[in-house]
Design an enzyme around this catalytic site. Structure first.
Site, short mmCIF file in Angstrom:
data_model
loop_
_atom_site.label_atom_id
_atom_site.label_comp_id
_atom_site.label_asym_id
_atom_site.label_seq_id
_atom_site.Cartn_x
_atom_site.Cartn_y
_atom_site.Cartn_z
N CYS A 128 0.82 -1.21 0.00
CA CYS A 128 0.00 0.00 0.00
C CYS A 128 0.86 1.27 0.00
CB CYS A 128 -0.91 -0.01 1.21
SG CYS A 128 -1.89 1.50 1.39
N VAL A 173 -5.08 -0.07 6.18
CA VAL A 173 -3.72 0.23 6.59
C VAL A 173 -3.34 1.59 6.01
CG1 VAL A 173 -2.94 -2.14 6.85
CG2 VAL A 173 -2.83 -1.07 4.60
N GLU A 185 -4.84 6.56 9.61
CA GLU A 185 -4.76 7.57 8.55
C GLU A 185 -3.30 8.00 8.36
OE1 GLU A 185 -7.12 8.14 6.59
OE2 GLU A 185 -8.93 7.65 7.70
#
Length: 256
Positions: A37, A77, A89
């Site tokens: 990510c 995540v 966040e």
């Protein structure tokens, strides 16, 4: 029914795997990470830049396991537990690290109030224009959609490039503006290979700036093998990904 995104490679690879192995011991700060990510990589870069002790825990956010949902009800995540308390966040976490570890350097936000606010304006620009444009280009299916998204991305990146003092946003010091952009810069090769993106077309020094970000040690250390990332991004390129970002773009909503 299981969704294809659940079947991601279970662990970090390449350079990132080495960093994970170094951060398995219990610490006051637990970093819940999804290796693939880019939002997650922002926090990882910040941790590595500042040399903060942390315990790394891999999470598959598509499986929404109860313990992780207790930490982050959104099931996304990155997230952290700090002395038993949970936060999430990516940019909130990066700023938290600045405040919770004030003696750890480098400082990723300027000390001067005006310069700090100025940096936040361009972090906001990144979040509201660069990242959505990047993902629109990634998911665009028709040539017309790709052409429009590519020009939108060039313009958004050009505006930021015009503010860069060089080699980094604030000058010699790596900053949170750089952290906010680095994970997507490190993935620009995907857009170049599949969406006709050309870094040089941005102009105004973007190529030089992007190269400095992509070759920063903390970025290289937290980057995974390309073949494993390609499996993830192939789903976006077909507009089949089921991440919250992908679903938001398809629905015309702001990114989560």
């Amino acid at each position: 029914m299981a969704i294809p995104d659940e079947n991601i490679h279970p662990t970090a690879t390449g350079n990132a795997a080495k960093v994970v192995a170094e951060h398995q011991a219990k610490q006051d700060l637990v970093f819940y990470s999804g290796w693939f990510c880019p939002f997650n990589q922002r926090v990882w870069i910040s941790l590595e830049e500042k040399g903060i002790l942390y315990q790394y825990k891999e999470v598959n956010p598509y499986r929404k396991e109860k313990h992780f949902l207790d930490i982050n009800p959104k099931g996304l995540v990155p997230a952290i537990e700090y002395q038993g308390k949970a936060l999430y966040e990516s940019l909130v976490l990066c700023e938290f690290l600045e405040e919770a570890y004030p003696n750890y350097e480098p400082r990723l936000l300027p000390v001067d109030p005006f310069e700090r606010a100025h940096a936040r304006l361009w972090i906001d620009h990144t979040s509201k224009t660069i990242i959505p444009s990047w993902h629109r280009l990634l998911q665009a299916q028709s040539i017309e959609q790709q052409d429009a998204a590519r020009q939108e991305l060039y313009e958004a990146q050009r505006k930021l490039a015009q503010q860069v003092k060089g080699p980094y946003f604030t000058g010699k010091e790596f900053s949170l503006v750089d952290v906010a952009n680095a994970p997507w810069v490190a993935r620009e090769y995907i857009l170049a290979e599949h969406r006709g993106y050309d870094r040089a077309q941005v102009g105004d020094g973007w190529s030089e700036y992007a190269e400095h970000l992509a070759t920063r040690e903390s970025v290289i250390k937290t980057t995974n093998d390309k073949d494993k990332l390609q499996v993830i991004y192939d789903r976006y390129l077909r507009d089949e990904a089921q991440s919250e970002v992908a679903k938001a773009l398809r629905a015309g909503r702001p990114l989560p």
